[in-house]
Design an enzyme around this catalytic site. Structure first.
Site, PDB file in Angstrom:
ATOM      1  N   LYS A 190       0.853  -1.082  -0.057  1.00  0.00           N
ATOM      2  CA  LYS A 190      -0.115   0.051  -0.066  1.00  0.00           C
ATOM      3  C   LYS A 190       0.910   1.344   0.116  1.00  0.00           C
ATOM      4  CE  LYS A 190      -1.868   2.652   3.036  1.00  0.00           C
ATOM      5  NZ  LYS A 190      -1.653   4.134   2.205  1.00  0.00           N
ATOM      6  N   SER A 243       5.423   6.849  10.447  1.00  0.00           N
ATOM      7  CA  SER A 243       5.615   7.590  11.484  1.00  0.00           C
ATOM      8  C   SER A 243       5.728   6.451  12.693  1.00  0.00           C
ATOM      9  CB  SER A 243       4.495   8.641  11.701  1.00  0.00           C
ATOM     10  OG  SER A 243       3.162   7.756  11.974  1.00  0.00           O
ATOM     11  N   GLY A 247       3.495   3.299  13.596  1.00  0.00           N
ATOM     12  CA  GLY A 247       4.410   2.088  13.961  1.00  0.00           C
ATOM     13  C   GLY A 247       4.020   1.283  15.339  1.00  0.00           C
ATOM     14  N   GLU A 264      10.253   0.877  10.564  1.00  0.00           N
ATOM     15  CA  GLU A 264      11.391   1.747  10.080  1.00  0.00           C
ATOM     16  C   GLU A 264      10.772   3.005  10.498  1.00  0.00           C
ATOM     17  OE1 GLU A 264      13.155   4.453   8.860  1.00  0.00           O
ATOM     18  OE2 GLU A 264      13.276   3.807   6.916  1.00  0.00           O
ATOM     19  N   CYS A 298      13.628  10.389   6.947  1.00  0.00           N
ATOM     20  CA  CYS A 298      13.554   9.819   8.280  1.00  0.00           C
ATOM     21  C   CYS A 298      15.062   9.909   9.053  1.00  0.00           C
ATOM     22  CB  CYS A 298      13.063   8.413   8.371  1.00  0.00           C
ATOM     23  SG  CYS A 298      13.987   7.422   7.015  1.00  0.00           S
ATOM     24  N   GLU A 395      10.427  14.970  15.912  1.00  0.00           N
ATOM     25  CA  GLU A 395      10.873  15.101  14.439  1.00  0.00           C
ATOM     26  C   GLU A 395      10.100  16.036  13.792  1.00  0.00           C
ATOM     27  OE1 GLU A 395       9.544  11.548  12.388  1.00  0.00           O
ATOM     28  OE2 GLU A 395      11.405  11.779  11.247  1.00  0.00           O
TER      29      GLU A 395
HETATM   30  P1  NAI Z   1       2.117   7.984   8.463  1.00  0.00           P
HETATM   31  O1  NAI Z   1       2.873   7.236   9.466  1.00  0.00           O
HETATM   32  O2  NAI Z   1       0.527   8.241   9.029  1.00  0.00           O
HETATM   33  O3  NAI Z   1       2.045   7.222   7.011  1.00  0.00           O
HETATM   34  C1  NAI Z   1       2.768   6.232   6.411  1.00  0.00           C
HETATM   35  C2  NAI Z   1       2.032   5.145   5.812  1.00  0.00           C
HETATM   36  O4  NAI Z   1       1.172   4.383   6.770  1.00  0.00           O
HETATM   37  C3  NAI Z   1       1.143   5.638   4.991  1.00  0.00           C
HETATM   38  O5  NAI Z   1       0.893   4.626   3.666  1.00  0.00           O
HETATM   39  C4  NAI Z   1      -0.324   5.615   5.657  1.00  0.00           C
HETATM   40  O6  NAI Z   1      -1.404   5.467   4.810  1.00  0.00           O
HETATM   41  C5  NAI Z   1      -0.052   4.582   6.501  1.00  0.00           C
HETATM   42  N1  NAI Z   1      -0.916   4.149   7.834  1.00  0.00           N
HETATM   43  C6  NAI Z   1      -1.477   5.383   8.363  1.00  0.00           C
HETATM   44  N2  NAI Z   1      -2.145   5.076   9.437  1.00  0.00           N
HETATM   45  C7  NAI Z   1      -2.300   3.532   9.289  1.00  0.00           C
HETATM   46  C8  NAI Z   1      -2.598   2.750  10.166  1.00  0.00           C
HETATM   47  N3  NAI Z   1      -3.160   2.836  11.358  1.00  0.00           N
HETATM   48  N4  NAI Z   1      -2.291   1.198   9.784  1.00  0.00           N
HETATM   49  C9  NAI Z   1      -1.649   0.966   8.738  1.00  0.00           C
HETATM   50  N5  NAI Z   1      -1.179   1.979   8.075  1.00  0.00           N
HETATM   51  C10 NAI Z   1      -1.524   3.221   8.209  1.00  0.00           C
HETATM   52  O7  NAI Z   1       3.019   9.329   8.287  1.00  0.00           O
HETATM   53  P2  NAI Z   1       2.242  10.546   7.961  1.00  0.00           P
HETATM   54  O8  NAI Z   1       0.751  10.882   8.473  1.00  0.00           O
HETATM   55  O9  NAI Z   1       2.140  10.599   6.352  1.00  0.00           O
HETATM   56  O10 NAI Z   1       3.306  11.691   8.297  1.00  0.00           O
HETATM   57  C11 NAI Z   1       3.073  12.232   9.531  1.00  0.00           C
HETATM   58  C12 NAI Z   1       4.402  12.475  10.373  1.00  0.00           C
HETATM   59  O11 NAI Z   1       5.192  11.014  10.059  1.00  0.00           O
HETATM   60  C13 NAI Z   1       5.450  13.296   9.450  1.00  0.00           C
HETATM   61  O12 NAI Z   1       5.199  14.504   9.838  1.00  0.00           O
HETATM   62  C14 NAI Z   1       6.579  12.634   9.987  1.00  0.00           C
HETATM   63  O13 NAI Z   1       7.069  13.107  11.058  1.00  0.00           O
HETATM   64  C15 NAI Z   1       6.446  11.112  10.117  1.00  0.00           C
HETATM   65  N6  NAI Z   1       6.839  10.202   8.999  1.00  0.00           N
HETATM   66  C16 NAI Z   1       7.934   9.563   9.084  1.00  0.00           C
HETATM   67  C17 NAI Z   1       8.460   8.963   7.978  1.00  0.00           C
HETATM   68  C18 NAI Z   1       9.773   8.065   8.106  1.00  0.00           C
HETATM   69  O14 NAI Z   1      10.138   7.729   6.912  1.00  0.00           O
HETATM   70  N7  NAI Z   1      10.155   7.821   9.120  1.00  0.00           N
HETATM   71  C19 NAI Z   1       7.689   8.736   6.796  1.00  0.00           C
HETATM   72  C20 NAI Z   1       6.368   9.609   6.695  1.00  0.00           C
HETATM   73  C21 NAI Z   1       6.365  10.263   7.944  1.00  0.00           C
END
Ligand code: NAI
Ligand code: MG
Length: 786
Positions: A190, A243, A247, A264, A298, A395
């Site tokens: 996804k 995020s 996680g 990750e 990240c 972050e």
């Molecule tokens: P997110 O963690 O919500 O999204 C990442 C992925 O997880 C997306 O594909 C999303 O649709 C999916 N997702 C969201 N909720 C889920 C759930 N309950 N179960 C399974 N999958 C789910 O990150 P978001 O909202 O896009 O960004 C928020 C913050 O997260 C950012 O401001 C940043 O600080 C951090 N982030 C960190 C990343 C990294 O590589 N470490 C990457 C993206 C965001």
């Protein structure tokens, strides 16, 4: 403008990359995208728009994946699994190779599409993201070929659910899909809701190369779609990047399900500049650390730590450099900083920066203006911050750098590690001693020496602590997609099922009114249980054998404190030293074979002598390994060598099996301590006396106090306390209540290893589970000899 004026300003003209190829491709999908399931495109029930962050315009309509779509995709992946596995590594390698070739052939289309959808500069998608994607598929084509010989006895874990973020859409897809395909897994992936387009183009490529239907399935949608994938019972492994908050939710949702999991997550990585660094090189390093991909990385070097003596000079140079950064049209080849992915992210960045300024931070932004249209944020430097302030701890995930100073290298390390995260670190010094002294002290999965944000398919990547667990890339990354092939059942003592055969009594009212309670063993000393209570230990016929302390929360806290105090000295000791101590333990135990054998027989009714012999053999075995868990040198495409160093996790909580009171303890404790961990052991709840006898052997064998702590009592309750404790780095649990332990571990996202009673993993699993790999990137030769 005259030529003379142009020479004055040295301004570049715009050099835009054409959006035409991507727009032509999008024009063939105006009806909206479906999902890619079982090798065909479905019609999505509903859609949501994907926009171009550089101008806010809608690029395409993306399918909103439902539970039904996820179920269909998992069914397709399940159906494809046996065939894909049976194909064998060499045949799978051909498909990986074909994918790599196709990515290269369509590199320009991929790069432009990624830039349109995400807002990152074309210079990055063209020169970094897409070439790395191809590299990942090539590299893993190689691992597929070598799988049978390099991972003997292992096979694909099964159907993988993979959830990726928006910051490196296609690159994260390749990090997930390439190793899974090589291992023989099938996939439901996804993409992130902001950036699905390159994944959909990739699906088209899977179709074009004739990848068997169902091997790769792509279902688009928001968080709920991801959650449905996590919850699906037929998924064997979840790999997530995103995020820390999500996680944690995924850790909760998978607890006790037996699903393999890698996370990750976020970071707040330090960028350390020592006074003897090449300051100009370090300034360029900062640019790559925090303004690469608008800081939405990240492992972004978002905390600048500069040695006090050079701080003013370094910050002045940095500010000068910031003035020359170009913020603007991501498709312009001279743009350094593109658009922020979405308004919500822009708001978040802006709010955090305002909060920082309100807390007293001094804001610096260059005078260059951001475009009016689209979601842009200027490169930002915050100084005058304190280590505890929000902008230093949280972050930001944007182009915002916070700067702190340090006086001594020790202070730099303390500041660097002052975060719950542990993804990466960058350190800059012209002194090899300084670099190699500092790197091992940093709690981070990747350390770049005089470099930053270097990635390669051959080098593992992943976090320590709350940055998650598991590695992606490199030989170590492939383990995450493999499981040991079924072995004949391990030879273990039969389960006599006499759990619950005990009662609790106040201390002193034991046998004959004498206080014969075996104490707890904490910090190298025998300790009375805090509760003041003890529990009776009964023999197989119900005879009263003695008493052990009824450990509680407070005892666990004391034991954790003692372990923590001992862990750096023990982990930092040479493997040779640890091996010597294990040999000594084995020797001292062997002197007392008869006594231990009798005690085992008394508790269990089994032959004790063979169990003691087996325990001694285990001590010898792990003593041998203490200096042989060697790690690797990764061969990356950059001019670096990457040392993949296995490091101890630190403090481990271990709940031993019920049966085999001595062997069950040694089998888990010996590898843990041989590889440098300090442990808190909860011995067999029913037969704890061999463990309490064992501390006398520990005392006479030079095991430093605090390396092994023994707390007797109710196993699951004590173990839950350990799993909840933020200063415990990992828990190993043998028992029926994995769900309890995994759920309790969510706070600091500690590593958990839960086994069913009777399972005894192969020794290489112990080696990997007792350690985590730190990848240290070291510059090495202009011309590599390989
Ligand atoms: P997110 O963690 O919500 O999204 C990442 C992925 O997880 C997306 O594909 C999303 O649709 C999916 N997702 C969201 N909720 C889920 C759930 N309950 N179960 C399974 N999958 C789910 O990150 P978001 O909202 O896009 O960004 C928020 C913050 O997260 C950012 O401001 C940043 O600080 C951090 N982030 C960190 C990343 C990294 O590589 N470490 C990457 C993206 C965001
Ligand atoms: Mg988009």
């Amino acid at each position: 403008m005259s030529v003379a004026e142009i020479f004055q300003t040295m301004d570049y003209g715009p050099a835009p990359e054409s959006a035409a190829p991507a727009q032509e491709w999008l024009a063939t999908h105006t009806e909206g995208f479906g999902h890619f399931i079982g090798g065909v495109w479905t019609v999505a029930a509903s859609h949501f728009p994907s926009t171009n962050p550089a101008n806010g315009k809608v690029l395409a309509q993306i399918g909103q994946g439902t539970d039904t779509d996820i179920a269909a995709a998992v069914a397709a992946a399940s159906a494809a699994l046996a065939g894909w596995k049976a194909l064998g590594g060499s045949q799978r390698a051909r498909f990986l190779y074909a994918l790599a070739r196709q990515v290269q052939k369509h590199a320009r289309l991929f790069a432009v599409l990624e830039t349109l959808d995400n807002g990152k500069p074309i210079r990055e998608t063209r020169d970094i993201d897409i070439p790395l994607v191809a590299r990942h598929f090539y590299h893993h084509a190689g691992w597929a070929t070598l799988l049978e010989t390099e991972y003997p006895g292992y096979e694909a874990v099964g159907v993988c659910g993979q959830i990726i973020p928006w910051n490196f859409p296609l690159l994260m897809l390749s990090w997930k899909i390439a190793p899974a395909l090589a291992a023989g897994c099938t996939i439901v992936l996804k993409p992130a809701e902001f950036t699905s387009l390159t994944a959909l183009l990739f699906a088209q490529i899977c179709q074009e190369i004739g990848l068997p239907p169902g091997v790769v399935n792509i279902v688009t949608g928001a968080g709920a779609t991801g959650a449905a994938l996590v919850a699906h019972p037929d998924v064997h492994k979840i790999a997530f990047t995103g995020s820390t908050e999500v996680g944690r939710q995924i850790r909760q949702a998978t607890a006790g399900t037996g699903k393999k999991l890698t996370l990750e997550l976020g970071g707040k990585s330090p960028f350390i500049v020592f006074e003897d660094a090449d300051l100009d090189a370090a300034v360029e390093g900062v640019v790559d650390a925090i303004w690469f991909n608008q800081g939405q990385v990240c492992c972004a070097g978002s905390r600048l730590l500069v040695q006090e003596s050079i701080e003013p000079r370094f910050l002045a140079k940095l500010k000068r450099r910031m003035e020359t950064l170009r913020v603007g049209d991501p498709l312009d080849k001279v743009t350094d900083i593109g658009a922020i992915v979405a308004p919500i992210q822009l708001t978040r960045i802006d709010e955090l920066v305002r909060a920082g300024v309100a807390e007293g931070a001094i804001l610096f932004q260059p005078v260059t203006a951001c475009p009016e249209e689209g979601y842009f944020y200027p490169p930002t430097l915050l100084t005058g911050v304190s280590p505890a302030s929000r902008v230093v701890q949280e972050e930001i995930f944007g182009p915002v750098l916070v700067a702190l100073s340090f006086r001594t290298p020790a202070e730099a390390v303390a500041l660097a590690n002052n975060t719950p995260y542990g993804l990466a670190a960058s350190l800059w010094s012209e002194s090899i001693n300084q670099c190699l002294e500092t790197a091992p002290k940093l709690k981070a999965g990747t350390v770049w020496i005089n470099g930053t944000n270097l990635f390669d398919a051959a080098a593992g990547f992943g976090g320590y602590r709350e940055s998650g667990f598991g590695r992606e890339g490199g030989k170590e990354g492939l383990w995450e997609y493999l499981v040991a092939s079924p072995l004949p059942p391990a030879q273990r003592g039969d389960n006599r099922g006499n759990e619950g055969n005990h009662y609790i009594s106040p201390v002193g009212r034991g046998a004959g009114g004498l206080d014969q309670t075996a104490k707890l063993y904490i910090g190298g000393k025998q300790a009375r249980p805090d509760s003041g209570y003890s529990r009776s230990v009964l023999g197989p016929g119900g005879a009263h054998l003695g008493e052990v302390g009824e450990g509680n929360r407070k005892d666990i806290r004391n034991a954790v404190e003692a372990s923590r105090a001992a862990s750096s000295g023990w982990g930092g000791a040479s493997g040779h030293n640890r091996g010597q101590i294990l040999y000594y333990l084995a020797e001292n135990l062997s002197y007392r074979t008869a006594e231990f054998a009798a005690r085992i027989a008394m508790q269990t009714g089994h032959d004790g002598a063979s169990e003691v012999d087996a325990a001694i053999a285990q001590l010898f075995f792990w003593a041998a390994w203490a200096d042989k868990n060697e790690g690797a040198i990764h061969r990356t495409v950059q001019k670096s060598v990457v040392l993949a160093m296995p490091e101890p996790l630190g403090v481990l909580g271990i709940a031993c099996p019920t049966e085999q009171p001595l062997l069950g303890l040694i089998q888990f404790v010996a590898p843990a301590i041989a590889l440098g961990n300090a442990v808190i052991v909860i011995p067999s709840e029913v037969h704890p006396l061999s463990a309490t006898d064992f501390y006398q052997v520990l005392e006479t064998s030079d095991v430093p106090g605090g390396v092994v702590n023994i707390v007797t009592g109710e196993r699951d309750t004590l173990m839950k306390t350990l799993a909840e404790h933020d200063d415990v780095d990992g828990v190993w649990y043998v028992g029926e209540n994995a769900s309890l332990i995994e759920r309790a571990s969510v706070g600091n996202l500690k590593r958990t290893w839960c086994l069913k009673p009777g399972a005894l993993p192969r020794h290489d699993v112990f080696l990997r589970t007792a350690t985590q790999v730190k990848n240290i990137w070291i510059p090495y030769a202009d011309e590599l000899p390989w």
